[in-house]
Design a protein around this motif. Sequence first.
Motif, PDB file in Angstrom:
ATOM      1  N   UNK A 186     -30.534 -11.737   5.117  1.00 16.23           N
ATOM      2  CA  UNK A 186     -31.174 -10.698   5.926  1.00 16.23           C
ATOM      3  C   UNK A 186     -30.154  -9.597   6.196  1.00 16.23           C
ATOM      4  N   UNK A 187     -29.912  -8.797   5.167  1.00 14.49           N
ATOM      5  CA  UNK A 187     -28.915  -7.743   5.263  1.00 14.49           C
ATOM      6  C   UNK A 187     -27.505  -8.278   5.131  1.00 14.49           C
ATOM      7  N   UNK A 188     -26.548  -7.357   5.022  1.00 16.92           N
ATOM      8  CA  UNK A 188     -25.145  -7.752   4.883  1.00 16.92           C
ATOM      9  C   UNK A 188     -24.620  -8.413   6.141  1.00 16.92           C
ATOM     10  N   UNK A 189     -25.174  -8.042   7.301  1.00 13.51           N
ATOM     11  CA  UNK A 189     -24.673  -8.601   8.559  1.00 13.51           C
ATOM     12  C   UNK A 189     -24.887 -10.110   8.622  1.00 13.51           C
ATOM     13  N   UNK A 190     -26.027 -10.600   8.137  1.00 12.80           N
ATOM     14  CA  UNK A 190     -26.252 -12.046   8.141  1.00 12.80           C
ATOM     15  C   UNK A 190     -25.293 -12.739   7.183  1.00 12.80           C
ATOM     16  N   UNK A 191     -25.019 -12.112   6.048  1.00 16.29           N
ATOM     17  CA  UNK A 191     -24.064 -12.694   5.101  1.00 16.29           C
ATOM     18  C   UNK A 191     -22.694 -12.850   5.758  1.00 16.29           C
ATOM     19  N   UNK A 192     -22.265 -11.822   6.466  1.00 15.90           N
ATOM     20  CA  UNK A 192     -20.992 -11.873   7.174  1.00 15.90           C
ATOM     21  C   UNK A 192     -20.994 -12.984   8.219  1.00 15.90           C
ATOM     22  N   UNK A 193     -22.067 -13.071   8.970  1.00 10.82           N
ATOM     23  CA  UNK A 193     -22.177 -14.102  10.005  1.00 10.82           C
ATOM     24  C   UNK A 193     -22.133 -15.505   9.397  1.00 10.82           C
ATOM     25  N   UNK A 194     -22.836 -15.715   8.289  1.00  4.13           N
ATOM     26  CA  UNK A 194     -22.842 -17.033   7.649  1.00  4.13           C
ATOM     27  C   UNK A 194     -21.445 -17.428   7.169  1.00  4.13           C
ATOM     28  N   UNK A 195     -20.726 -16.485   6.583  1.00  8.81           N
ATOM     29  CA  UNK A 195     -19.370 -16.770   6.099  1.00  8.81           C
ATOM     30  C   UNK A 195     -18.469 -17.186   7.253  1.00  8.81           C
ATOM     31  N   UNK A 196     -18.539 -16.457   8.345  1.00  9.22           N
ATOM     32  CA  UNK A 196     -17.684 -16.758   9.497  1.00  9.22           C
ATOM     33  C   UNK A 196     -18.032 -18.121  10.079  1.00  9.22           C
ATOM     34  N   UNK A 197     -19.333 -18.395  10.245  1.00 11.14           N
ATOM     35  CA  UNK A 197     -19.751 -19.638  10.889  1.00 11.14           C
ATOM     36  C   UNK A 197     -19.538 -20.865  10.002  1.00 11.14           C
ATOM     37  N   UNK A 198     -19.651 -20.704   8.692  1.00 12.69           N
ATOM     38  CA  UNK A 198     -19.607 -21.863   7.794  1.00 12.69           C
ATOM     39  C   UNK A 198     -18.225 -22.141   7.212  1.00 12.69           C
ATOM     40  N   UNK A 199     -17.394 -21.119   7.080  1.00 15.65           N
ATOM     41  CA  UNK A 199     -16.135 -21.279   6.347  1.00 15.65           C
ATOM     42  C   UNK A 199     -14.891 -21.186   7.218  1.00 15.65           C
ATOM     43  N   UNK A 200     -15.060 -20.849   8.499  1.00 13.51           N
ATOM     44  CA  UNK A 200     -13.914 -20.707   9.391  1.00 13.51           C
ATOM     45  C   UNK A 200     -14.125 -21.536  10.648  1.00 13.51           C
ATOM     46  N   UNK A 201     -13.024 -21.884  11.296  1.00 11.00           N
ATOM     47  CA  UNK A 201     -13.069 -22.638  12.544  1.00 11.00           C
ATOM     48  C   UNK A 201     -12.491 -21.812  13.680  1.00 11.00           C
ATOM     49  N   UNK A 202     -12.866 -22.161  14.884  1.00 12.12           N
ATOM     50  CA  UNK A 202     -12.304 -21.501  16.059  1.00 12.12           C
ATOM     51  C   UNK A 202     -10.776 -21.605  16.024  1.00 12.12           C
ATOM     52  N   UNK A 203     -10.122 -20.483  16.272  1.00 15.04           N
ATOM     53  CA  UNK A 203      -8.666 -20.448  16.250  1.00 15.04           C
ATOM     54  C   UNK A 203      -8.066 -20.026  14.929  1.00 15.04           C
ATOM     55  N   UNK A 204      -8.876 -19.976  13.864  1.00 16.57           N
ATOM     56  CA  UNK A 204      -8.370 -19.505  12.566  1.00 16.57           C
ATOM     57  C   UNK A 204      -7.992 -18.026  12.666  1.00 16.57           C
ATOM     58  N   UNK A 205      -6.977 -17.653  11.911  1.00 16.61           N
ATOM     59  CA  UNK A 205      -6.521 -16.267  11.890  1.00 16.61           C
ATOM     60  C   UNK A 205      -7.139 -15.541  10.698  1.00 16.61           C
ATOM     61  N   UNK A 206      -7.654 -14.345  10.952  1.00 12.15           N
ATOM     62  CA  UNK A 206      -8.211 -13.521   9.874  1.00 12.15           C
ATOM     63  C   UNK A 206      -7.644 -12.105   9.995  1.00 12.15           C
ATOM     64  N   UNK A 207      -7.734 -11.361   8.906  1.00 13.47           N
ATOM     65  CA  UNK A 207      -7.264  -9.971   8.901  1.00 13.47           C
ATOM     66  C   UNK A 207      -8.430  -9.057   8.547  1.00 13.47           C
ATOM     67  N   UNK A 208      -8.509  -7.923   9.240  1.00 20.09           N
ATOM     68  CA  UNK A 208      -9.556  -6.943   8.935  1.00 20.09           C
ATOM     69  C   UNK A 208      -8.992  -5.536   9.087  1.00 20.09           C
ATOM     70  N   UNK A 209      -9.687  -4.574   8.521  1.00 18.85           N
ATOM     71  CA  UNK A 209      -9.197  -3.200   8.498  1.00 18.85           C
ATOM     72  C   UNK A 209      -9.286  -2.544   9.871  1.00 18.85           C
TER      73      UNK A 209
END
Length: 483
Positions: A186-209
């Motif tokens: 459901x749009x790119x925003x849902x794809x982003x949300x799914x990746x964050x919820x399924x592939x990362x855990x609380x406390x993981x470090x990520x980098x963004x622009x």
Amino acid sequence: MEWKPDKQSDIPIYQQIANYIQKRIVYGEYPPGTVLPSERRLAKELNVNRGTIISAYDVLYSNGMVERIKGSGTHVNKDMWRLSRSRIPNWDLYVERGSFLPNLPLFQHIREEVLNKNLINFASGELAHDLMPYDVFRDILSKHEFHQSLGYEHPLGNLNLREQIVHHLKEYRDIKCSSQSVLVTSGAQQALHLIIQCLLNEGDAIAYEDPSYAHSLPTFRAAGLKTFKLPVGKDGLNPEDILYLYKKHKIKMVFLNPIFQNPTGTVLSLERKKRVLAISQEFGIPVVEDDPYSLISFSDHIDTSTLKSLDDSGNVLYISSFSKIAASGLRIGWVVGPDNVIQRLADAKQQMDFGHSIFPQWIAAEYLGSESFASNLKNLNLKLLEKRNILTTVLQEELSNQLEFQIPDGGIHLWCRLLSNDINEYKLLETSIRNGVAFVPGSLISSLTGYIRLTFGRVETHLIKEGILRLKKGMEDLKNTCT
């Protein structure tokens, strides 16, 4: 009392006080029968008006948390846990404690002002109505028969649509994949949300622009991720910053928008793209590539190759959608990646909504497969180029002494630096809204101050000049109030 209400918060002070006392009651710190401080005493302790305390106690009384005894004051309700009287949930407390964070209050404010008033809209990151292919969609609905099942769709999305996406990605973006490695979202925003919820855990470090797409930031925070910024200059991000953050913070994932980046409009060079992929491959760092704009290009001399088209090791998860090339209201997006990742995301999506609605998928598949798609895309680019040219010309004519910008070769955003340090971008927004125009203050989407984002995709072409004149009037009004 050590606790004090936050007078800068958007939550009314009386409600903060009521919430705080209710928490103490629920946690057993104020047992049933406890006499609460008098209104005058508590007002003095919290440095608020007595009327504020009366309002707070009224909320607690309506919720059944306290009772008022004449001559004895306000008591924690002795009968509270036996529920002999009905109680109204403190919905404000529930809203406050939810794990899914709301948009920033100022974004909510901008959205409400744009929806409720007749504002010229340089704030919204979508296409104007005159850019959407209404005629093609009407033709599809009137001339093409619908033969799809009305039951739940395949977890990955409609097969015909996924095959059309595969063909589209190969033809237009040089990305080779199979229908099994595509998930319709459901749009790119849902794809982003799914990746964050399924592939990362609380406390993981990520980098963004930095600056970056605004609506990803609450999603990062809600997931409890540790976030680290990658500064974006006139040539995009420096890949060596990724390496630095990995060595220092062991970042688990990188989120990038390398083609006509939102909001700066920059394009990462081929050399830098290859370096990003080399770092990703050497250290096993997944890269999430958000690509809304690579097909919105105003020059044949710009390298708009995606990271995914250069990725021969499966390190890149690629996200795109229909929102910037057709219609945001269709809510058709997709994510491309390794089969096991796509299966994991599809399983989570099925838990959320049992799959995407078949009707927008059917229309999207018909549109991608139609002869009209290429001509409509060309027409879209011509119209957006016209909007960009009008906007930049009017800005140079009217506000060249007030702001500066780098003219983008694609996308829908113009990133402008305010030349005067005396102009506060938030106060400018308020004066501009009063004059009938809206934009996004830069520090909402960046660690930098003194910038504004003007989006030319949403505003109607004939209103662009008037919008800039209203912005100019807002600047003049702000200067007059400061002198």
